[in-house]
Design a protein around this motif. Sequence first.
Motif, short mmCIF file in Angstrom:
data_model
loop_
_atom_site.label_atom_id
_atom_site.label_comp_id
_atom_site.label_asym_id
_atom_site.label_seq_id
_atom_site.Cartn_x
_atom_site.Cartn_y
_atom_site.Cartn_z
N THR A 143 -6.72 4.87 4.10
CA THR A 143 -6.83 3.91 5.19
C THR A 143 -8.13 4.17 5.93
O THR A 143 -8.40 5.31 6.33
CB THR A 143 -5.66 4.04 6.17
OG1 THR A 143 -4.43 3.81 5.48
CG2 THR A 143 -5.80 3.04 7.31
N VAL A 168 0.85 -1.20 0.00
CA VAL A 168 0.00 0.00 0.00
C VAL A 168 0.88 1.25 0.00
O VAL A 168 0.62 2.21 -0.72
CB VAL A 168 -0.96 0.00 1.20
CG1 VAL A 168 -1.57 1.39 1.41
CG2 VAL A 168 -2.07 -1.02 0.99
N PHE A 206 -8.34 -0.81 3.51
CA PHE A 206 -7.91 0.22 2.57
C PHE A 206 -8.92 0.34 1.44
O PHE A 206 -9.59 -0.64 1.09
CB PHE A 206 -6.54 -0.13 1.98
CG PHE A 206 -5.47 -0.31 3.02
CD1 PHE A 206 -4.85 0.80 3.60
CD2 PHE A 206 -5.09 -1.58 3.42
CE1 PHE A 206 -3.86 0.63 4.56
CE2 PHE A 206 -4.11 -1.76 4.37
CZ PHE A 206 -3.49 -0.65 4.95
#
Length: 233
Positions: free
Chosen positions: A215, A195, A221
């Motif tokens: 987030t 990420v 996510f």
Amino acid sequence: MNILVVEDDGDIGAMLSRGLNAEGFDVEVATSAEAALDAARAYNPCAVVLDIMLPDGSGIDVCRALRSAGHSGPILFLSAKDEVADRAEGLGAGADDYIVKPFEFAELVARLRAHLMHRLGGAKDTRLNAGRLVLDLVTRQVLFGEIHVRLTEREAELLALLMATPNRPVARGDIFDRLWASQGGNSLNVVDVYVGYLRTKLAEVSRAGGPQVATVRGRGFMLELAGAGGGPH
């Protein structure tokens, strides 16, 4: 879509079965040339992922037999034989692609999907869209207006997963299961690492008002489209 995997190595066959199942395919595994031809007749697969070195014959012969029997779906060789002559023989036998072992699973999936989409007359659908953000699954290029960003295989796979449900969070565990579990991963931390990589690659897109990876505390996510609001970053 149903996929026939022809692979006599049990570990590789199991990995491909788990991974392709996670990608939404129905998978049948055959471990020999004879079993492959029997499965193709019974299963009528949309595509075949085919090893060359089989215990009772050659995948080249299997490919030729499938084409002679009228199988028109994509056939992708997956083989440790990496000489130019080997590739030429495989493609000459009627295969659509030739991938050398060891291989990246994400690349195999991208190529498989691209060939399936071409067969369906939808080559343009090799691109995913979320708002104005475009991801080309084959080239792994991200396009947003005049901004062009190239991703690695795994970054592209992660972005594609998030693009499937924009503005909706995907749990870390679900991301891990889809992208890493089938390949022997054992730590959820790899999700956070990638990420981070993806956010860095998309920084210019985000600054230009495009989507960003957000987030959502306690939920995972998500790809947040501009103006949609969302959780803390």
